[in-house]
Design a protein around this motif. Sequence first.
Motif, PDB file in Angstrom:
ATOM      1  N   LEU A 147       0.947  -1.050   0.089  1.00 34.27           N
ATOM      2  CA  LEU A 147       0.035   0.101  -0.028  1.00 34.27           C
ATOM      3  C   LEU A 147       1.031   1.175  -0.019  1.00 34.27           C
ATOM      4  O   LEU A 147       0.647   2.327  -0.789  1.00 34.27           O
ATOM      5  N   LEU A 148       1.916   1.092   0.947  1.00 31.22           N
ATOM      6  CA  LEU A 148       2.881   2.359   0.508  1.00 31.22           C
ATOM      7  C   LEU A 148       3.576   2.354  -0.700  1.00 31.22           C
ATOM      8  O   LEU A 148       3.984   3.632  -0.922  1.00 31.22           O
ATOM      9  N   PHE A 149       4.148   1.317  -1.134  1.00 28.82           N
ATOM     10  CA  PHE A 149       4.618   1.419  -2.601  1.00 28.82           C
ATOM     11  C   PHE A 149       3.744   2.089  -3.299  1.00 28.82           C
ATOM     12  O   PHE A 149       4.228   2.925  -4.164  1.00 28.82           O
ATOM     13  N   GLY A 150       2.435   1.706  -3.494  1.00 32.47           N
ATOM     14  CA  GLY A 150       1.467   2.640  -4.193  1.00 32.47           C
ATOM     15  C   GLY A 150       1.499   4.138  -3.979  1.00 32.47           C
ATOM     16  O   GLY A 150       1.413   4.563  -4.921  1.00 32.47           O
ATOM     17  N   GLN A 151       1.424   4.489  -2.582  1.00 31.33           N
ATOM     18  CA  GLN A 151       1.242   5.552  -2.452  1.00 31.33           C
ATOM     19  C   GLN A 151       2.643   6.592  -2.774  1.00 31.33           C
ATOM     20  O   GLN A 151       2.506   7.648  -3.370  1.00 31.33           O
ATOM     21  N   ARG A 152       3.910   5.811  -2.786  1.00 31.76           N
ATOM     22  CA  ARG A 152       4.924   6.704  -3.131  1.00 31.76           C
ATOM     23  C   ARG A 152       5.376   6.427  -4.690  1.00 31.76           C
ATOM     24  O   ARG A 152       5.914   7.248  -5.074  1.00 31.76           O
ATOM     25  N   ASN A 153       4.524   5.467  -5.404  1.00 41.62           N
ATOM     26  CA  ASN A 153       4.814   5.372  -6.619  1.00 41.62           C
ATOM     27  C   ASN A 153       3.509   5.490  -7.561  1.00 41.62           C
ATOM     28  O   ASN A 153       2.945   4.577  -8.184  1.00 41.62           O
ATOM     29  N   PRO A 154       2.649   6.389  -7.291  1.00 37.97           N
ATOM     30  CA  PRO A 154       1.265   6.192  -7.826  1.00 37.97           C
ATOM     31  C   PRO A 154       1.091   6.202  -9.285  1.00 37.97           C
ATOM     32  O   PRO A 154       0.064   5.785  -9.769  1.00 37.97           O
ATOM     33  N   ALA A 155       1.917   6.758 -10.084  1.00 41.29           N
ATOM     34  CA  ALA A 155       1.768   6.624 -11.689  1.00 41.29           C
ATOM     35  C   ALA A 155       1.923   5.126 -12.021  1.00 41.29           C
ATOM     36  O   ALA A 155       1.254   4.600 -13.009  1.00 41.29           O
ATOM     37  N   ALA A 206      -6.031   7.677 -12.496  1.00 46.52           N
ATOM     38  CA  ALA A 206      -5.899   6.690 -11.555  1.00 46.52           C
ATOM     39  C   ALA A 206      -5.543   5.254 -12.232  1.00 46.52           C
ATOM     40  O   ALA A 206      -5.708   4.200 -11.841  1.00 46.52           O
ATOM     41  N   VAL A 207      -5.276   5.435 -13.537  1.00 47.94           N
ATOM     42  CA  VAL A 207      -5.150   4.249 -14.431  1.00 47.94           C
ATOM     43  C   VAL A 207      -3.762   4.498 -15.237  1.00 47.94           C
ATOM     44  O   VAL A 207      -3.612   4.206 -16.375  1.00 47.94           O
ATOM     45  N   HIS A 208      -2.613   5.068 -14.594  1.00 44.43           N
ATOM     46  CA  HIS A 208      -1.392   5.377 -15.079  1.00 44.43           C
ATOM     47  C   HIS A 208      -1.303   7.036 -15.378  1.00 44.43           C
ATOM     48  O   HIS A 208       0.049   7.489 -15.831  1.00 44.43           O
ATOM     49  N   GLY A 209      -2.412   7.451 -16.050  1.00 44.12           N
ATOM     50  CA  GLY A 209      -2.211   8.946 -16.612  1.00 44.12           C
ATOM     51  C   GLY A 209      -1.477   9.059 -17.892  1.00 44.12           C
ATOM     52  O   GLY A 209      -1.359   8.329 -18.772  1.00 44.12           O
ATOM     53  N   ALA A 210      -0.561  10.108 -17.898  1.00 44.22           N
ATOM     54  CA  ALA A 210       0.268  10.707 -19.057  1.00 44.22           C
ATOM     55  C   ALA A 210       1.394   9.758 -19.034  1.00 44.22           C
ATOM     56  O   ALA A 210       1.842   9.127 -18.061  1.00 44.22           O
ATOM     57  N   PRO A 211       2.109   9.753 -20.278  1.00 45.99           N
ATOM     58  CA  PRO A 211       3.255   8.889 -20.228  1.00 45.99           C
ATOM     59  C   PRO A 211       4.394   9.666 -19.404  1.00 45.99           C
ATOM     60  O   PRO A 211       4.463  10.633 -19.257  1.00 45.99           O
ATOM     61  N   VAL A 212       5.059   8.658 -19.108  1.00 50.06           N
ATOM     62  CA  VAL A 212       6.244   8.899 -18.131  1.00 50.06           C
ATOM     63  C   VAL A 212       7.469   9.360 -18.822  1.00 50.06           C
ATOM     64  O   VAL A 212       8.406  10.006 -18.704  1.00 50.06           O
ATOM     65  N   HIS A 213       7.401   8.845 -20.263  1.00 48.77           N
ATOM     66  CA  HIS A 213       8.661   9.323 -21.277  1.00 48.77           C
ATOM     67  C   HIS A 213       8.158   9.249 -22.652  1.00 48.77           C
ATOM     68  O   HIS A 213       7.185   8.311 -22.868  1.00 48.77           O
ATOM     69  N   VAL A 214       8.723  10.116 -23.433  1.00 50.46           N
ATOM     70  CA  VAL A 214       8.276  10.105 -24.732  1.00 50.46           C
ATOM     71  C   VAL A 214       9.775  10.163 -25.814  1.00 50.46           C
ATOM     72  O   VAL A 214      10.608  11.071 -25.413  1.00 50.46           O
ATOM     73  N   GLY A 215       9.807   9.301 -26.594  1.00 47.68           N
ATOM     74  CA  GLY A 215      10.899   9.205 -27.454  1.00 47.68           C
ATOM     75  C   GLY A 215      12.090   8.140 -26.931  1.00 47.68           C
ATOM     76  O   GLY A 215      11.534   6.943 -26.872  1.00 47.68           O
ATOM     77  N   ASP A 216      13.323   8.388 -27.166  1.00 44.77           N
ATOM     78  CA  ASP A 216      14.386   7.620 -27.345  1.00 44.77           C
ATOM     79  C   ASP A 216      14.336   6.791 -25.897  1.00 44.77           C
ATOM     80  O   ASP A 216      14.384   7.093 -24.946  1.00 44.77           O
ATOM     81  N   PRO A 217      14.281   5.360 -26.505  1.00 41.10           N
ATOM     82  CA  PRO A 217      13.926   4.261 -25.247  1.00 41.10           C
ATOM     83  C   PRO A 217      15.198   4.237 -24.318  1.00 41.10           C
ATOM     84  O   PRO A 217      15.077   3.971 -23.265  1.00 41.10           O
ATOM     85  N   ALA A 218      16.364   4.529 -24.990  1.00 38.42           N
ATOM     86  CA  ALA A 218      17.671   4.464 -24.232  1.00 38.42           C
ATOM     87  C   ALA A 218      17.729   5.254 -23.197  1.00 38.42           C
ATOM     88  O   ALA A 218      18.421   4.910 -22.075  1.00 38.42           O
ATOM     89  N   GLU A 219      16.986   6.291 -23.040  1.00 36.02           N
ATOM     90  CA  GLU A 219      17.101   7.186 -22.095  1.00 36.02           C
ATOM     91  C   GLU A 219      16.441   6.894 -20.645  1.00 36.02           C
ATOM     92  O   GLU A 219      16.695   7.273 -19.495  1.00 36.02           O
ATOM     93  N   ILE A 220      15.361   5.586 -20.852  1.00 35.20           N
ATOM     94  CA  ILE A 220      15.025   5.005 -19.711  1.00 35.20           C
ATOM     95  C   ILE A 220      15.537   3.746 -19.539  1.00 35.20           C
ATOM     96  O   ILE A 220      15.060   2.809 -18.807  1.00 35.20           O
ATOM     97  N   GLY A 221      16.723   3.393 -20.196  1.00 35.43           N
ATOM     98  CA  GLY A 221      17.439   2.101 -20.147  1.00 35.43           C
ATOM     99  C   GLY A 221      16.877   1.014 -20.942  1.00 35.43           C
ATOM    100  O   GLY A 221      17.028  -0.187 -20.522  1.00 35.43           O
TER     101      GLY A 221
END
Length: 262
Positions: free
Chosen positions: A50-58, A184-199
């Motif tokens: 539950l705390l993990f969800g509160q801290r990482n809501p996206a 409540a269902v992830h919302g907007a993208p967390v990253h747009v574009g180059d996939p390498a930027e997020i590993g």
Amino acid sequence: MTPADPGALAPARARELFRGGLRTPTAGWCRGWTQANLLAVPRSLAYDLLLFGQRNPAACPVLDVGDPGAFRTEIFGGDLRTDLPGYRVYENGEPVADAAEVTGLWRDDLVAFLIGCSFTFEDALVQAGVPVRHLEAGTNVPMYLTSVKCRPAGALAGPLVVSMRPVPAPLVAEAVRITARYPAVHGAPVHVGDPAEIGVADLARPDFGDPVEVRPGEIPLFWACGVTPQAAVMASGVPFAIGHLPGHMAVTDVRDHRFLVP
């Protein structure tokens, strides 16, 4: 057998088919009805999740939580042990089995979490003319482990998992606008574009789900994914947990518009 138009089914009918043994990704099923990720953990870990969800809501937007041992929740009128089209069982952080049902493994101390799923906003994208490639192809959505770390909570820590949809460049702003209205269902993208930027090294090799074609002029958009808590289960060596098979969701009894903000 998969019905001719799974999008036209009511949740109860879809769950009946899954209970009868149909195993399939659920993108496009039960249009207008909210789908959810499942993760059931021992009661001793429930507060941490539950705390993990509160801290990482996206990545981990908690829609509902069951009582210890319960296999129904307020938004899911079926049986969480049998009415999903696929389950994954974890022991000591390792996936040890994929199963069609988990009745014999369900414990009295398990607490079921239903977590928002990005399938919920896909119909809105389609209605706006934004292509959703895995729906077009009839495959599972591609999902990737990233180099982005979630905020830890108690015994749980791990990487962000993202789902990816390629979008024509002129429609990127529209896709962001539409999905931002579903926080409540992830919302907007967390990253747009180059996939390498997020590993993410290779879009053709997702960690979960199926690869999709990224066509010339399209930009990959990445949304936080509800498989993230299962990645935390693996990274943290959780002794026992039951989740959905990625892409094989719990079809709930609430409408998508419940999670739409003005």
